[in-house]
Enzyme design. Structure first.
Site, PDB file in Angstrom:
ATOM      1  N   HIS A   1      -2.561  -1.976   6.809  1.00 42.46           N
ATOM      2  CA  HIS A   1      -1.793  -2.951   6.030  1.00 42.46           C
ATOM      3  C   HIS A   1      -0.335  -2.519   5.855  1.00 42.46           C
ATOM      4  O   HIS A   1       0.025  -1.356   6.071  1.00 42.46           O
ATOM      5  CB  HIS A   1      -2.436  -3.119   4.649  1.00 42.46           C
ATOM      6  CG  HIS A   1      -2.460  -1.839   3.861  1.00 42.46           C
ATOM      7  ND1 HIS A   1      -1.364  -1.354   3.170  1.00 42.46           N
ATOM      8  CD2 HIS A   1      -3.434  -0.923   3.683  1.00 42.46           C
ATOM      9  CE1 HIS A   1      -1.669  -0.213   2.602  1.00 42.46           C
ATOM     10  NE2 HIS A   1      -2.919   0.086   2.900  1.00 42.46           N
TER      11      HIS A   1
ATOM     12  N   GLU B   1     -10.686   0.353   1.901  1.00 38.04           N
ATOM     13  CA  GLU B   1     -10.283   1.752   1.857  1.00 38.04           C
ATOM     14  C   GLU B   1     -11.403   2.648   1.317  1.00 38.04           C
ATOM     15  O   GLU B   1     -12.303   2.189   0.609  1.00 38.04           O
ATOM     16  CB  GLU B   1      -9.025   1.909   0.987  1.00 38.04           C
ATOM     17  CG  GLU B   1      -8.436   3.309   0.947  1.00 38.04           C
ATOM     18  CD  GLU B   1      -8.031   3.862   2.308  1.00 38.04           C
ATOM     19  OE1 GLU B   1      -8.931   4.182   3.103  1.00 38.04           O
ATOM     20  OE2 GLU B   1      -6.820   3.978   2.570  1.00 38.04           O
TER      21      GLU B   1
END
Length: 231
Positions: A8, A82
């Protein structure tokens, strides 16, 4: 199948060096937005079959320019988020960052029983990430594009530590230590070829943003993109 894993764009937590893994997570900085805008340019010559994002906001925002450019919706997956920081969440001190990375990369080296403080072990991480990649491969095959060069590329927007540890554990042509020894900046891209049945081969590791080094924020304290030796 050609699998592109893209980290990202930059967040304020990346700038501050915070372990920020909770949902829904922060949005993008102004630089992160510019990084995301360069992804369609970088992939202009790729015919992308599908686009996937994690449950965290920052991957949705990073994928949005590519999805708009290709006229499709990004598909959210539950397991490519994550690596949870557990009791280290929100910390920025060097000892916490090192403990987080050492634990995560122990999983990449095959030590799956090691537990992240206050969170899960490597078995849980690979179970969830593998399940999502298996779904990506199944979607690809079900869409009638198996073996088709024209639409064989899929793009998955995920996170720094998660991408690095999964590649460490699943790429067959590099040592498991490779991912820990190579940085991945925001919107850095990792390309692999293969499938869950036959395994994965690492094709390229682009640690810098897809738009080039002009989009690197060198002073940022980004905790999950650095080499393990630098943590």
């Amino acid at each position: 199948m050609r699998l592109l894993l893209i980290r990202h764009g930059q967040t304020l937590s990346n700038v501050a060096g915070l372990l920020d893994t909770a949902h829904p997570g922060p949005g993008l900085t102004e630089l992160g937005t510019r990084q995301a805008a360069q992804i369609p340019v970088a992939l202009a010559n790729d015919i992308v079959g599908r686009i996937y994002v994690s449950t965290l906001l920052r991957t949705h925002l990073t994928a949005a320019p590519l999805a708009a450019d290709r006229g499709c919706d990004a598909i959210e997956l539950p397991g490519i988020h994550e690596i949870e920081a557990g009791s280290l969440e929100g910390n920025s001190d060097r000892a916490s960052l090192r403990q987080y990375l050492e634990t995560a990369f122990a999983w990449g080296l095959g030590n799956l029983d090691v537990v992240m403080p206050g969170s899960t072990d490597g078995h849980a991480f690979f179970d969830r990430f593998d399940a999502d990649i298996a779904r990506v491969a199944a979607d690809h095959d079900a869409g009638g594009v198996a073996g088709s060069f024209a639409a064989r590329t899929v793009v998955v927007f995920s996170h720094g530590a998660a991408i690095r540890v999964w590649v460490a554990g699943r790429a067959s042509n590099v040592a498991p230590s490779f991912a820990g020894e190579h940085e991945i900046d925001n919107t850095g891209m990792v390309a692999l070829e293969g499938n869950p049945r036959d395994g994965w081969v690492l094709l390229s590791w682009q640690g810098t943003p897809v738009g080039g080094t002009d989009l690197v924020d060198a002073p940022a304290e980004d905790p999950t993109g650095v080499r393990l030796s630098d943590s």
